[in-house]
Design a protein around this motif. Structure first.
Motif, PDB file in Angstrom:
ATOM      1  N   GLU A 127      66.945  33.229  24.349  1.00 30.67           N
ATOM      2  CA  GLU A 127      66.478  34.430  25.041  1.00 30.67           C
ATOM      3  C   GLU A 127      66.548  34.244  26.558  1.00 30.67           C
ATOM      4  O   GLU A 127      66.866  35.184  27.293  1.00 30.67           O
ATOM      5  CB  GLU A 127      65.065  34.776  24.584  1.00 30.67           C
ATOM      6  CG  GLU A 127      65.043  35.341  23.165  1.00 30.67           C
ATOM      7  CD  GLU A 127      63.647  35.458  22.589  1.00 30.67           C
ATOM      8  OE1 GLU A 127      62.684  35.038  23.268  1.00 30.67           O
ATOM      9  OE2 GLU A 127      63.518  35.954  21.469  1.00 30.67           O
ATOM     10  N   ALA A 128      66.262  33.024  27.030  1.00 29.95           N
ATOM     11  CA  ALA A 128      66.401  32.746  28.458  1.00 29.95           C
ATOM     12  C   ALA A 128      67.873  32.864  28.873  1.00 29.95           C
ATOM     13  O   ALA A 128      68.190  33.428  29.928  1.00 29.95           O
ATOM     14  CB  ALA A 128      65.877  31.352  28.782  1.00 29.95           C
ATOM     15  N   TYR A 129      68.752  32.347  28.036  1.00 34.05           N
ATOM     16  CA  TYR A 129      70.186  32.449  28.339  1.00 34.05           C
ATOM     17  C   TYR A 129      70.634  33.915  28.333  1.00 34.05           C
ATOM     18  O   TYR A 129      71.396  34.337  29.211  1.00 34.05           O
ATOM     19  CB  TYR A 129      71.008  31.662  27.319  1.00 34.05           C
ATOM     20  CG  TYR A 129      72.482  31.934  27.439  1.00 34.05           C
ATOM     21  CD1 TYR A 129      73.241  31.374  28.463  1.00 34.05           C
ATOM     22  CD2 TYR A 129      73.125  32.800  26.545  1.00 34.05           C
ATOM     23  CE1 TYR A 129      74.581  31.655  28.602  1.00 34.05           C
ATOM     24  CE2 TYR A 129      74.473  33.082  26.674  1.00 34.05           C
ATOM     25  CZ  TYR A 129      75.196  32.515  27.701  1.00 34.05           C
ATOM     26  OH  TYR A 129      76.530  32.810  27.829  1.00 34.05           O
ATOM     27  N   ARG A 130      70.157  34.679  27.349  1.00 35.07           N
ATOM     28  CA  ARG A 130      70.539  36.093  27.282  1.00 35.07           C
ATOM     29  C   ARG A 130      70.084  36.826  28.536  1.00 35.07           C
ATOM     30  O   ARG A 130      70.838  37.643  29.112  1.00 35.07           O
ATOM     31  CB  ARG A 130      69.916  36.744  26.041  1.00 35.07           C
ATOM     32  CG  ARG A 130      70.232  38.231  25.899  1.00 35.07           C
ATOM     33  CD  ARG A 130      69.566  38.822  24.666  1.00 35.07           C
ATOM     34  NE  ARG A 130      68.132  38.653  24.706  1.00 35.07           N
ATOM     35  CZ  ARG A 130      67.327  39.035  23.720  1.00 35.07           C
ATOM     36  NH1 ARG A 130      67.824  39.575  22.621  1.00 35.07           N
ATOM     37  NH2 ARG A 130      66.019  38.869  23.815  1.00 35.07           N
ATOM     38  N   SER A 131      68.867  36.553  29.009  1.00 35.55           N
ATOM     39  CA  SER A 131      68.368  37.190  30.222  1.00 35.55           C
ATOM     40  C   SER A 131      69.222  36.798  31.434  1.00 35.55           C
ATOM     41  O   SER A 131      69.575  37.640  32.259  1.00 35.55           O
ATOM     42  CB  SER A 131      66.904  36.775  30.452  1.00 35.55           C
ATOM     43  OG  SER A 131      66.406  37.353  31.634  1.00 35.55           O
TER      44      SER A 131
END
Length: 235
Positions: A127-131
């Motif tokens: 999710e951090a990567y997606r953001s």
């Protein structure tokens, strides 16, 4: 709706490979593109995806075990860069040696996840990567050093999300988080409720949780009669 991130899972242990693929399917916004049990198969998949240049065949991200039977994961990263293949890499490994960690950073690996781990840790990294990816895909230029720092911090900051309070669900939290990420501006509880087909009370509870964990900024919205309504913006 934003384009899904297509992922290649590189892992030589079949059970672990299946577990990572299963975890991936549970994280909103990602889809499994292919799996590979060694470096050679991974390179074949990446070269084929790059050659097709089709959105349906592309690979955006590699989840990479560093201990592969035919090459070290860092060597595979170097091959990927030398070949000019534009793909991000998250290392998933039991290696804890700081020399390996430093080499991983030098090789352009964007995240480092140490085995063993549970699904929440896996989901937090993705999710951090997606953001980060969503922020970097925006057109234009950054406004300040602070904006650059915040963008990079989405990758580097450790997860500080506490365990969900009783009555909150991961699925609804992910829904509300995605609404804020994809919104063109801040949302009030009423607006988030309408967009997510939730009650206003439910939407506000999740928005307040995200504000308390520091994931969103909360501020009063002025301009309407009566008490100012709160609005929430993804950091």
């Amino acid at each position: 709706m934003s384009e899904r991130i297509r992922v290649l899972v590189v892992e030589d242990e079949p059970i672990t490979q299946q577990a990572h693929a299963s975890y991936l399917r549970r994280v909103e916004g990602f889809e499994l593109a292919a799996v590979a049990g060694d470096a050679a198969t991974a390179m074949q998949a990446l070269r084929a995806a790059a050659a097709h240049r089709s959105p349906d065949d592309r690979i955006d991200l590699v989840l990479l075990d560093l201990n592969l039977p035919d090459a070290h994961g860092l060597e595979l990263c170097r091959r990927i860069r030398t070949a000019g293949i534009d793909v991000d890499v998250i290392a998933i490994t039991a290696a804890r040696d700081l020399r390996i960690v430093r080499a991983a950073v030098s090789a352009g690996i964007v995240q480092y996840l140490i085995k063993p781990f549970a699904f929440p840790a896996f989901a937090d990294k993705l999710e951090a990567y997606r953001s980060f990816r969503h922020t970097m895909s925006a057109e234009g230029s950054v406004a300040s050093q602070h904006e650059v720092d915040l963008t990079l911090a989405t990758l580097r900051a450790p997860s500080s999300r506490p365990q969900l309070a009783k009555g909150l669900s991961e699925d609804t939290l992910r829904l509300v988080s995605d609404l804020l990420r994809q919104a063109t501006g801040p949302l009030s509880a009423s607006e988030a409720a309408a967009a997510g087909s939730l009650s206003r009370v439910t939407a506000r509870r999740y928005l307040e949780y995200l504000a308390e964990t520091g994931a969103v900024e909360r501020s009063p919205r002025y301009g309407s009669p009566g008490r100012p309504e709160l609005e929430y913006r993804w950091r």
